[in-house]
Design a protein around this motif. Sequence first.
Motif, mmCIF file in Angstrom:
data_model
loop_
_atom_site.group_PDB
_atom_site.id
_atom_site.type_symbol
_atom_site.label_atom_id
_atom_site.label_comp_id
_atom_site.label_asym_id
_atom_site.label_seq_id
_atom_site.Cartn_x
_atom_site.Cartn_y
_atom_site.Cartn_z
ATOM 1 N N ALA A 135 7.216 1.271 4.255
ATOM 2 C CA ALA A 135 6.886 0.933 5.119
ATOM 3 C C ALA A 135 5.908 -0.398 5.533
ATOM 4 N N GLN A 136 5.694 -1.224 4.317
ATOM 5 C CA GLN A 136 6.227 -2.691 5.197
ATOM 6 C C GLN A 136 6.709 -3.197 5.995
ATOM 7 N N LYS A 137 8.368 -2.765 5.615
ATOM 8 C CA LYS A 137 9.119 -2.956 6.557
ATOM 9 C C LYS A 137 9.269 -2.448 7.689
ATOM 10 N N GLY B 272 5.331 2.472 -8.323
ATOM 11 C CA GLY B 272 5.306 1.649 -9.763
ATOM 12 C C GLY B 272 3.113 1.918 -10.314
ATOM 13 N N ARG B 273 2.842 1.973 -8.700
ATOM 14 C CA ARG B 273 1.668 2.341 -9.125
ATOM 15 C C ARG B 273 0.520 3.685 -9.963
ATOM 16 N N LYS B 274 0.287 3.366 -10.699
ATOM 17 C CA LYS B 274 -0.422 4.828 -11.337
ATOM 18 C C LYS B 274 -1.753 4.980 -9.739
ATOM 19 N N THR C 115 -6.629 -3.249 9.290
ATOM 20 C CA THR C 115 -8.556 -2.645 8.211
ATOM 21 C C THR C 115 -7.343 -1.717 7.161
ATOM 22 N N ALA C 116 -8.140 -1.914 6.516
ATOM 23 C CA ALA C 116 -8.420 -0.885 4.923
ATOM 24 C C ALA C 116 -8.956 0.409 5.054
ATOM 25 N N THR C 117 -9.243 0.503 6.519
ATOM 26 C CA THR C 117 -10.101 2.080 6.254
ATOM 27 C C THR C 117 -9.189 2.887 7.064
ATOM 28 N N TYR D 31 8.565 -9.471 -5.578
ATOM 29 C CA TYR D 31 8.727 -7.774 -5.344
ATOM 30 C C TYR D 31 9.480 -7.711 -4.241
ATOM 31 N N GLU D 32 10.090 -6.227 -3.952
ATOM 32 C CA GLU D 32 10.919 -5.742 -2.585
ATOM 33 C C GLU D 32 9.552 -5.035 -1.928
ATOM 34 N N LEU D 33 9.197 -5.590 -0.624
ATOM 35 C CA LEU D 33 8.925 -4.457 0.839
ATOM 36 C C LEU D 33 9.119 -2.916 0.253
ATOM 37 N N GLY E 27 -10.810 1.374 -4.312
ATOM 38 C CA GLY E 27 -9.256 0.175 -4.483
ATOM 39 C C GLY E 27 -9.293 -1.162 -5.117
ATOM 40 N N ARG E 28 -10.621 -1.176 -5.867
ATOM 41 C CA ARG E 28 -10.428 -2.431 -7.040
ATOM 42 C C ARG E 28 -9.688 -2.220 -7.601
ATOM 43 N N VAL E 29 -9.712 -1.157 -8.110
ATOM 44 C CA VAL E 29 -8.450 -0.822 -9.161
ATOM 45 C C VAL E 29 -7.886 -0.342 -9.370
ATOM 46 N N GLY E 30 -7.313 0.411 -10.005
ATOM 47 C CA GLY E 30 -5.447 0.576 -9.995
ATOM 48 C C GLY E 30 -4.418 -0.260 -8.730
ATOM 49 N N ARG E 31 -4.987 -1.959 -8.699
ATOM 50 C CA ARG E 31 -4.348 -2.544 -8.353
ATOM 51 C C ARG E 31 -3.434 -3.521 -8.873
ATOM 52 N N GLY E 32 -2.346 -3.228 -10.456
ATOM 53 C CA GLY E 32 -2.341 -3.734 -11.783
ATOM 54 C C GLY E 32 -1.189 -2.573 -11.907
ATOM 55 N N VAL F 180 -5.939 1.217 1.124
ATOM 56 C CA VAL F 180 -6.393 0.248 -0.408
ATOM 57 C C VAL F 180 -5.443 -0.071 -1.082
ATOM 58 N N GLY F 181 -4.402 -1.398 -1.208
ATOM 59 C CA GLY F 181 -3.215 -1.336 -1.683
ATOM 60 C C GLY F 181 -2.501 -1.356 -1.866
ATOM 61 N N SER F 182 -2.053 -0.844 -0.285
ATOM 62 C CA SER F 182 -0.899 -0.722 0.134
ATOM 63 C C SER F 182 -0.272 -2.115 0.392
ATOM 64 N N GLY F 183 -0.859 -3.582 0.562
ATOM 65 C CA GLY F 183 0.547 -4.276 0.949
ATOM 66 C C GLY F 183 0.139 -4.863 1.576
ATOM 67 N N LYS F 184 -0.978 -5.506 2.179
ATOM 68 C CA LYS F 184 -1.785 -5.656 3.946
ATOM 69 C C LYS F 184 -1.140 -7.739 4.109
ATOM 70 N N THR F 185 -1.392 -7.869 2.933
ATOM 71 C CA THR F 185 -1.542 -8.871 2.603
ATOM 72 C C THR F 185 -0.782 -9.585 3.204
ATOM 73 N N VAL F 186 0.439 -9.513 2.389
ATOM 74 C CA VAL F 186 2.131 -10.368 2.573
ATOM 75 C C VAL F 186 2.932 -9.564 4.086
HETATM 76 N N1 LIG Z 1 6.199 -4.163 -1.950
HETATM 77 C C1 LIG Z 1 5.376 -4.372 -3.438
HETATM 78 N N2 LIG Z 1 5.538 -4.198 -4.773
HETATM 79 C C2 LIG Z 1 4.188 -4.950 -5.758
HETATM 80 N N3 LIG Z 1 3.872 -4.774 -5.210
HETATM 81 C C3 LIG Z 1 3.025 -5.185 -4.372
HETATM 82 C C4 LIG Z 1 3.820 -5.417 -3.170
HETATM 83 N N4 LIG Z 1 3.083 -5.655 -1.824
HETATM 84 C C5 LIG Z 1 1.971 -5.628 -2.200
HETATM 85 N N5 LIG Z 1 2.209 -5.958 -3.753
HETATM 86 C C6 LIG Z 1 0.875 -5.887 -4.148
HETATM 87 O O1 LIG Z 1 -0.166 -5.270 -3.764
HETATM 88 C C7 LIG Z 1 -1.298 -5.089 -4.358
HETATM 89 C C8 LIG Z 1 -1.805 -5.181 -3.419
HETATM 90 O O2 LIG Z 1 -1.606 -5.922 -2.004
HETATM 91 P P1 LIG Z 1 -2.214 -6.683 -1.205
HETATM 92 O O3 LIG Z 1 -4.095 -7.442 -1.539
HETATM 93 O O4 LIG Z 1 -2.162 -7.050 0.146
HETATM 94 O O5 LIG Z 1 -3.506 -5.119 -0.678
HETATM 95 P P2 LIG Z 1 -4.344 -4.878 0.277
HETATM 96 O O6 LIG Z 1 -3.442 -3.865 1.966
HETATM 97 O O7 LIG Z 1 -4.662 -6.106 0.935
HETATM 98 O O8 LIG Z 1 -5.139 -3.855 -0.070
HETATM 99 P P3 LIG Z 1 -7.216 -4.332 0.197
HETATM 100 O O9 LIG Z 1 -6.877 -3.620 1.186
HETATM 101 O O10 LIG Z 1 -7.571 -2.223 -1.002
HETATM 102 O O11 LIG Z 1 -6.684 -5.314 -0.011
HETATM 103 C C9 LIG Z 1 -1.410 -6.976 -4.795
HETATM 104 O O12 LIG Z 1 -1.209 -7.321 -5.897
HETATM 105 C C10 LIG Z 1 0.048 -7.143 -4.200
HETATM 106 O O13 LIG Z 1 0.939 -8.639 -4.880
#
Ligand SMILES: Nc1ncnc2c1ncn2[C@@H]1O[C@H](COP(=O)(O)OP(=O)(O)OP(=O)(O)O)[C@@H](O)[C@H]1O
Length: 680
Positions: A258-260, A436-438, A409-411, A253-255, A565-570, A284-290
Amino acid sequence: MTSCTESVTALKGIGKETAEHLQSLHIETIGDLIWTFPYRHEDFRLKDLTETPHNERVTIEATVESMPSVIFLGKNKQRLTVAVRAGRHLVKAVFFNQGYLRQRLLPGTIVTVTGKWDRGRQVIVGSSVTFGPKTEQVDFEPMYSLRGLIQQKRFRKYMRQALDTAVDVEETLPENIRSDYQLLDIQEALEGVHFPKDAAHAKQARRRFVYEELLEFQLRIQALRKSRKEAERGLEIAYDIDSLRAFIQTLPYELTSAQKRVVNEICKDLKLPQRMNRLLQGDVGSGKTVVAAIGLYAAVTAGYQGALMAPTEILAEQHVQSLQAWFEPIGVRVAILSGSTKTKARRILLAQLAEGEIDILIGTHALIQPDVTFHKLGFVITDEQHRFGVEQRRILRDKGEHPDVLFMTATPIPRTLAITAFGEMDVSIIDELPAGRKEIETHWMKEEQLGAVLSKMQAELANGRQAYVICPLIEESDKLDVQNAVDAYNHLTAYFAGRFTVGLMHGRLHPTEKDEIMRAFSNGEIHVLVSTTVVEVGVNVPNATFMTIYDAERFGLAQLHQLRGRVGRGEHQSYCVLIADPKSDEGQERMRSMTETNDGFKLAEKDLELRGPGDFFGRKQSGLPEFKMADLIHDYRALDVARRDAERLVHSEEFWVKEEYEPLRNKLEVAGVLQGERID
Ligand SMILES: Nc1ncnc2c1ncn2[C@@H]1O[C@H](COP(=O)(O)OP(=O)(O)OP(=O)(O)O)[C@@H](O)[C@H]1O
């Protein structure tokens, strides 16, 4: 003439006993007395009764309209009632145990009455009465927190004397700042705090002290930050930008922007010779891992190792899976070290780590054990700031040649708190969800509606999705009337028998059991996961779209938001049902807020508003200073201004040399900040 450093006994009327009382209120010197601020002002301004809310204190000017009547309620106890007219209002005034008023409250007499307004019964329960129109009486009287040891009136007398005689009250704010913001000088401001002429005076006085307190507070933080930056040399990690770009290209996916932005902030820190001290906040779910992965990879391209510390084994494993999937194809070696790594495997792993054969090590606090040595550790990320103590972070930080450190932190922390509690850190925020997240549809329901909730859950399961059911406690307790996870598990197992599999997860399971269950849920072998809050942080199962939270009123807003935040991740529409019957207004407000927004930062602000800053982090952890005047929630604008001013000042030369800033510099000296000590 007196001085602020002199004992209060230098004031007239303060003998040994009073001095002792004052001492137990932490007032020993005249300066202490002057700097004891009232907690509120009693308002004696005249008010119109139509605009006075029920039960509010009010002062009215009135004419007595009837002869008073007195009822005896017992020995020395009596109630006097008299009709009075205040403008258009004919109301009753009631006084208890003030029999002498009977002779004086005669029809036609003009009186000024202060008391509590009972709007329904149209009665003022009087606490004081003076004869004649309101003239010389003051509009405001300060009320101090004296724990009943000293009468307010007496205390005010001492205060008057102290203000009139103390000759050395020092002005701390330089003229230029006062005139920029039109702040009262110290004398006028103290006068306005203790003996305001009118409401405007009190307000101006408060304004000055709020700014002053916040400025001093921010000066401490900024000065500390500056001295740390100068003292703490870190690594200059010269990463390879082309490799990073190429890696980002491989992502599916494209970052988000905010991630960039945050990736850029992190990379910039890595490159600088100072040690990184950054907090990354993402909803939550904002994509910190990447983002974390890109940062770690940057360190690897510069020949360093990276470490990622997660709060639980489940999360550490999850991170390993994601990172291995990204990195294995490009030859970056990722390994995991946790409490359950077997002895032999551990030995091999530690040897490889020390030899530099592992590029990125992921783990729980097992990473900070003494025998874990890195070859060339350059960058450390700790996930979930709140769960690690300061000490653990220090140990990890010391495991390399001053590696850069990023706290994640996710808080979501409200901005106001972030710049105060974490003021000595740089803060990066991911405030945008991937496209695209709903929105998660959230409903608040009562227990009686459980049937409907289960049918909806079943419909989701029938569509191939999965569900969480969250319960607050794991075992029946007589005292706490809470749903228990075991019960819920039994119930749901019976309900879905032959159709869907239900799993149970709670904190008392062995870590390996937890992992197995989590894995089974992740693989889709378990359809419904009944769990306590162990799934709270970070778990990522994008196919789960339905969450039910039992007894939701038992959770705070931040935790509810984390759970949800455990749901709504797809890509699928997700749902969250809060089953709750909160009795308090605050509880109801929490449920409503959850149904109204998915935005963690908005909820955090709300949480802060409902609970106050101390409770937000848990009192002990908060590290927030106590202010006499300022209120972090209501005075956040002033805080922002003070922060900017403090930043400018500590980086200017004049602040460190000019005489007008000496009082402020002295305060920093006293606080120990200039010696690089901690601020709290
Ligand atoms: N730029 C992006 N576009 C689309 N999907 C993304 C993007 N960045 C991350 N994702 C997806 O979003 C989901 C959540 O990402 P991640 O697990 O990193 O969230 P998080 O910020 O760690 O959230 P939490 O704290 O809730 O765990 C993952 O399934 C990841 O693949």
